[in-house]
Design an enzyme around this catalytic site. Structure first.
Site, mmCIF file in Angstrom:
data_model
loop_
_atom_site.group_PDB
_atom_site.id
_atom_site.type_symbol
_atom_site.label_atom_id
_atom_site.label_comp_id
_atom_site.label_asym_id
_atom_site.label_seq_id
_atom_site.Cartn_x
_atom_site.Cartn_y
_atom_site.Cartn_z
ATOM 1 N N LEU A 25 0.827 -1.213 0.000
ATOM 2 C CA LEU A 25 0.000 0.000 0.000
ATOM 3 C C LEU A 25 0.862 1.264 0.000
ATOM 4 C CD1 LEU A 25 -2.782 -1.038 2.558
ATOM 5 C CD2 LEU A 25 -2.699 -1.389 0.068
ATOM 6 N N HIS A 26 0.499 2.188 -0.881
ATOM 7 C CA HIS A 26 1.221 3.452 -0.994
ATOM 8 C C HIS A 26 0.218 4.592 -0.919
ATOM 9 C CE1 HIS A 26 -0.444 3.287 -4.954
ATOM 10 N NE2 HIS A 26 0.305 2.248 -5.312
ATOM 11 N N HIS A 47 -3.155 4.168 -2.582
ATOM 12 C CA HIS A 47 -4.110 3.348 -1.829
ATOM 13 C C HIS A 47 -4.628 4.113 -0.597
ATOM 14 C CE1 HIS A 47 -1.506 0.074 -3.636
ATOM 15 N NE2 HIS A 47 -2.700 -0.230 -4.098
#
Ligand code: PAF
Length: 287
Positions: free
Chosen positions: A33-34, A37
């Protein structure tokens, strides 16, 4: 935050939320997740009472020779981010849980998947649609959030939901970018420092295309040539997979730009295949 690895487990959590009169939302992800997201999860948090984030690196959407094995997996950081962002439940099934038997059913959205990434990644969207349909059936959300960076995916998902009368609305959130314009993506991690320096050329080329279209409304072919020239000059290690200008809904190639269009591209830079797009309104602001 609940963390469920089984279909039965997440269904029972969602059933409890429904019994309590809550609306349910889903942010489907493949983890790692970055900031992109995070923005989807934040939108989801605002948009429903009980928010589920699914984390599943879906093997069926990777073609032979693609990066399924190498795809970044950061489960601990992902759970911490979900918790921090106020997620109610994470659904993190194994491949065996999702595909207990050899599947005999595939969801195929015709035409919309014959172009752009679909043309270069045969079978990719069948994998995406099938897993998204499964996730929607498992969680039964009122709303599911997708990112505009994967523009074709969002259009295909919307169409699948319409064609199959799935009772969910698809919300699309704007692309999140690094300061230099590069669209945030899990695959940016594959870039060497030198490739990373070249990568902002993708969005810079798209911004120039957008400006030119807004100002001059030239033939699509001229804009495509200019984008390719920009990429050749500014990202010399890049290998262009495609640059296309398409109708925002049908995804059919357009010849003129005096109408709403999406300029989309995919470029291989070392081990990373980067995609990006901009949507440009028609001359009178029509979308
Ligand atoms: O966009 C993604 O991360 C994936 O394609 C999705 C929608 C989670 C399906 O595996």
């Amino acid at each position: 935050m609940d963390v469920e690895q089984t279909i039965e487990g997440i269904r029972s959590r969602v059933a409890d939320a429904r019994k309590a009169g809550k609306t349910v939302g889903l942010v489907p992800t493949m983890g790692a997740l970055h900031a992109g997201h995070h923005a989807l999860i934040a939108a989801g948090r605002r948009g429903c009472d009980y928010l589920v984030v699914s984390i599943f690196v879906n093997p069926t959407q990777f073609g032979p020779g693609e990066d399924y094995e190498a795809y970044p997996r950061t489960p601990e950081e992902d759970l911490a981010a979900c918790e921090r962002l106020g997620t109610d439940a994470v659904f993190a099934p194994s491949a065996e849980e999702m595909y207990a038997e050899t599947p005999r059913t595939t969801v195929h959205v015709a035409h919309l998947t014959d172009t752009l990434c679909g043309r270069r990644r045969p079978g990719h969207f069948d994998g995406v649609c099938t897993v998204v349909a499964k996730l929607l059936n498992i969680v039964r959300p009122d709303t599911a959030w997708f990112g505009q960076k994967d523009y074709q995916q969002s259009v295909v998902a919307r169409r699948m939901v319409r064609d199959l009368n799935l009772p969910v609305s698809i919300a699309v959130c704007p692309t999140v970018r690094e300061e230099d314009g590069l669209a945030v993506s899990s695959r940016n991690a594959y870039l060497t420092p030198n490739q990373r320096r070249q990568a902002p050329a993708l969005y810079a080329a798209l911004r120039k295309a957008e400006e030119t279209i807004r100002r001059d409304r030239p033939p699509a072919e001229d804009v495509i040539t200019a984008v390719r020239d920009h990429l050749r000059a500014q990202a010399p290690e890049g290998q262009v997979d495609y640059v296309q200008i398409v109708d925002p809904e049908t995804l059919a190639d357009v010849e003129t730009t005096d109408r709403p269009v999406v300029v989309a591209l995919a470029v291989r830079l070392g081990k990373a295949r980067l995609i990006d797009n901009v949507k440009v309104d028609g001359p009178t602001g029509s979308t």
